[in-house]
Design a protein around this motif. Structure first.
Motif, PDB file in Angstrom:
ATOM      1  N   PRO A  38       0.826  -1.221   0.000  1.00 49.27           N
ATOM      2  CA  PRO A  38       0.000   0.000   0.000  1.00 49.27           C
ATOM      3  C   PRO A  38       0.859   1.270   0.000  1.00 49.27           C
ATOM      4  CG  PRO A  38       0.088  -0.919   2.196  1.00 49.27           C
ATOM      5  CD  PRO A  38       0.826  -1.891   1.316  1.00 49.27           C
ATOM      6  N   ARG A  39       1.625   1.449  -1.067  1.00 51.20           N
ATOM      7  CA  ARG A  39       2.441   2.656  -1.169  1.00 51.20           C
ATOM      8  C   ARG A  39       1.538   3.867  -1.406  1.00 51.20           C
ATOM      9  NH1 ARG A  39       7.927   1.706  -2.214  1.00 51.20           N
ATOM     10  NH2 ARG A  39       8.470  -0.315  -1.289  1.00 51.20           N
ATOM     11  N   CYS A  40       1.806   4.936  -0.689  1.00 48.73           N
ATOM     12  CA  CYS A  40       1.073   6.203  -0.820  1.00 48.73           C
ATOM     13  C   CYS A  40      -0.411   6.061  -0.485  1.00 48.73           C
ATOM     14  CB  CYS A  40       1.230   6.789  -2.228  1.00 48.73           C
ATOM     15  SG  CYS A  40       2.947   7.038  -2.737  1.00 48.73           S
ATOM     16  N   PRO A  54       7.110   8.226  -2.809  1.00 50.38           N
ATOM     17  CA  PRO A  54       6.632   7.296  -3.838  1.00 50.38           C
ATOM     18  C   PRO A  54       7.572   6.110  -4.002  1.00 50.38           C
ATOM     19  CG  PRO A  54       7.758   9.123  -4.873  1.00 50.38           C
ATOM     20  CD  PRO A  54       7.742   9.425  -3.399  1.00 50.38           C
ATOM     21  N   LYS A  55       7.123   5.123  -4.751  1.00 50.08           N
ATOM     22  CA  LYS A  55       7.931   3.934  -5.017  1.00 50.08           C
ATOM     23  C   LYS A  55       9.002   4.260  -6.046  1.00 50.08           C
ATOM     24  CE  LYS A  55       6.501   0.715  -7.735  1.00 50.08           C
ATOM     25  NZ  LYS A  55       5.753  -0.400  -8.355  1.00 50.08           N
ATOM     26  N   ALA A  56      10.205   3.764  -5.816  1.00 51.79           N
ATOM     27  CA  ALA A  56      11.303   3.998  -6.762  1.00 51.79           C
ATOM     28  C   ALA A  56      11.055   3.219  -8.048  1.00 51.79           C
ATOM     29  CB  ALA A  56      12.634   3.582  -6.134  1.00 51.79           C
ATOM     30  N   ASP A  57      11.549   3.760  -9.163  1.00 53.43           N
ATOM     31  CA  ASP A  57      11.383   3.106 -10.454  1.00 53.43           C
ATOM     32  C   ASP A  57      12.088   1.748 -10.456  1.00 53.43           C
ATOM     33  OD1 ASP A  57       9.993   5.284 -11.328  1.00 53.43           O
ATOM     34  OD2 ASP A  57      11.724   6.247 -12.290  1.00 53.43           O
ATOM     35  N   GLY A  58      11.407   0.745 -10.947  1.00 43.37           N
ATOM     36  CA  GLY A  58      11.980  -0.593 -11.023  1.00 43.37           C
ATOM     37  C   GLY A  58      11.947  -1.373  -9.732  1.00 43.37           C
ATOM     38  N   GLU A  59      11.448  -0.789  -8.673  1.00 48.51           N
ATOM     39  CA  GLU A  59      11.403  -1.480  -7.378  1.00 48.51           C
ATOM     40  C   GLU A  59      10.216  -2.441  -7.342  1.00 48.51           C
ATOM     41  OE1 GLU A  59      11.046  -0.433  -2.589  1.00 48.51           O
ATOM     42  OE2 GLU A  59      10.940   1.138  -4.118  1.00 48.51           O
ATOM     43  N   ILE A  60      10.458  -3.647  -6.851  1.00 48.80           N
ATOM     44  CA  ILE A  60       9.391  -4.633  -6.683  1.00 48.80           C
ATOM     45  C   ILE A  60       8.881  -4.527  -5.251  1.00 48.80           C
ATOM     46  CG2 ILE A  60       8.798  -7.083  -6.707  1.00 48.80           C
ATOM     47  CD1 ILE A  60      10.923  -7.513  -8.803  1.00 48.80           C
ATOM     48  N   SER A  61       7.687  -4.045  -5.085  1.00 52.12           N
ATOM     49  CA  SER A  61       7.126  -3.818  -3.755  1.00 52.12           C
ATOM     50  C   SER A  61       5.829  -4.618  -3.629  1.00 52.12           C
ATOM     51  CB  SER A  61       6.866  -2.332  -3.514  1.00 52.12           C
ATOM     52  OG  SER A  61       6.072  -1.793  -4.554  1.00 52.12           O
ATOM     53  N   VAL A  62       5.959  -5.839  -3.129  1.00 56.38           N
ATOM     54  CA  VAL A  62       4.804  -6.724  -3.017  1.00 56.38           C
ATOM     55  C   VAL A  62       4.785  -7.377  -1.639  1.00 56.38           C
ATOM     56  CG1 VAL A  62       4.722  -7.209  -5.493  1.00 56.38           C
ATOM     57  CG2 VAL A  62       6.115  -8.659  -4.002  1.00 56.38           C
ATOM     58  N   LEU A  63       3.672  -7.986  -1.312  1.00 58.18           N
ATOM     59  CA  LEU A  63       3.490  -8.747  -0.083  1.00 58.18           C
ATOM     60  C   LEU A  63       2.952 -10.125  -0.456  1.00 58.18           C
ATOM     61  CD1 LEU A  63       1.679  -6.071   2.135  1.00 58.18           C
ATOM     62  CD2 LEU A  63       4.082  -6.725   2.272  1.00 58.18           C
ATOM     63  N   ARG A  64       3.631 -11.179   0.012  1.00 59.10           N
ATOM     64  CA  ARG A  64       3.112 -12.536  -0.216  1.00 59.10           C
ATOM     65  C   ARG A  64       2.354 -12.965   1.038  1.00 59.10           C
ATOM     66  NH1 ARG A  64       3.272 -16.614  -3.662  1.00 59.10           N
ATOM     67  NH2 ARG A  64       4.747 -15.545  -5.029  1.00 59.10           N
TER      68      ARG A  64
END
Length: 295
Positions: free
Chosen positions: A93-95, A155-165
């Motif tokens: 949940p970025r931003c 914000p999320k950086a470009d190319g960053e993988i930001s997920v939750l399993r």
């Protein structure tokens, strides 16, 4: 007199101008008519009172939106195993939360759809009614993956993988001392999730509920096609035949080695003792030199 009271009407004029009309009529047609500029026009006196509020809201708008507008969803990244038989992958949940909640703890709520309408947001995370080990038989929702906004930078950086399993922990699956375990999901679903921010006073913000999330279903053994079972039987038969042939070949090789080292094959490996050679004994005649007198 405020908008909405008797004697006020509103007509679209430029920046949403409002006319204070003492009687029914248009400007210039008589009566007490006064042009009133709403908040979007800087010359309205109320703009001076709204300006501090707008300045307070600007940082929140820049560093996070209203959580009530955010809907959790499965990740859109091309990842393998986006959904499995017991896990699924969400976007972080970025931003989604404003920086004013930097001291709050963000929790993920996992629920069955039937428990969404009756979800009690005041139940504390880790309480018996929010324990993973009781889900879904004795509770319709549990809370897990607690963290702060520090781990959800905006914000999320470009190319960053930001997920939750969700559902990736197996070690705490049966551990009742860890009610906030991120354990495997108990079935194919569907499930619905939301994020809730908690501070020392309780829940302070929450997102929308996600759409139903379905997991993969395991294929029962009885539903495996018959041709697959026939193929397996053929492989077993072929393996058995090759094993028998190999054993036969090995036995023949051992027998051949035994034959070469024994009389079993009609070949003697010993030799008969040769007859002894006898030599007749005789006396040797010696020749003596006779003296001349004896000649």
């Amino acid at each position: 007199m405020l908008p909405g009271e008797t004697g006020w009407t509103s007509l679209p004029r430029g920046c949403g101008q409002r006319w204070n009309v003492g009687g029914w009529g248009r400007p210039g047609s008589g009566g007490d008519t006064e042009l009133i500029r709403p908040h979007c026009c800087p010359r309205h006196p109320g703009a001076r009172t709204m300006l501090p509020l707008l300045l307070l809201l600007l940082p929140a708008a820049a560093c996070g939106q209203d959580p009530r507008l955010y809907t959790p969803a499965l990740s859109t990244l091309p990842l393998g195993g986006l959904t499995t038989t017991s896990t699924f992958v969400l976007d972080q949940p970025r931003c989604a939360f404003p920086n004013s909640l930097s001291d709050a703890v963000i929790w993920l709520v996992v629920a069955v759809p039937e428990g969404v309408p009756s979800f009690d947001r005041t139940l504390e995370p880790g309480s018996p009614d929010r324990a993973y080990q009781r889900f879904p038989a004795n509770t319709s929702a549990y809370m897990t993956l607690n963290t702060t906004l520090l781990n959800y930078p905006c914000p999320k950086a470009d190319g960053e993988i930001s997920v939750l399993r969700v559902g990736s922990e197996t070690s705490c699956q049966g551990d009742n001392t860890r009610p906030t375990c991120n354990g495997p999901l108990p079935g194919p679903g569907p499930y619905r999730v939301r994020f809730v921010a908690w501070d020392n006073s309780g829940p302070v913000a929450e997102t929308k509920w996600s759409e139903p999330i379905y997991l993969q279903k395991a294929t029962p053994q009885t539903s495996i096609p018959r041709k697959d079972r026939g193929h397996s039987a053929a492989m077993i038969a072929l393996t058995s035949i090759l094993t028998i042939l190999f054993a036969t070949l090995l036995a023949g090789l051992v027998a051949m080695l035994v034959c070469w080292g024994s009389d079993a094959c009609g070949v003697s490996s010993t030799f008969s003792k040769p007859e002894a050679v006898t030599v007749q004994r005789y006396n040797t005649h010696h020749v003596y030199d006779h003296p001349p007198s004896r000649l």
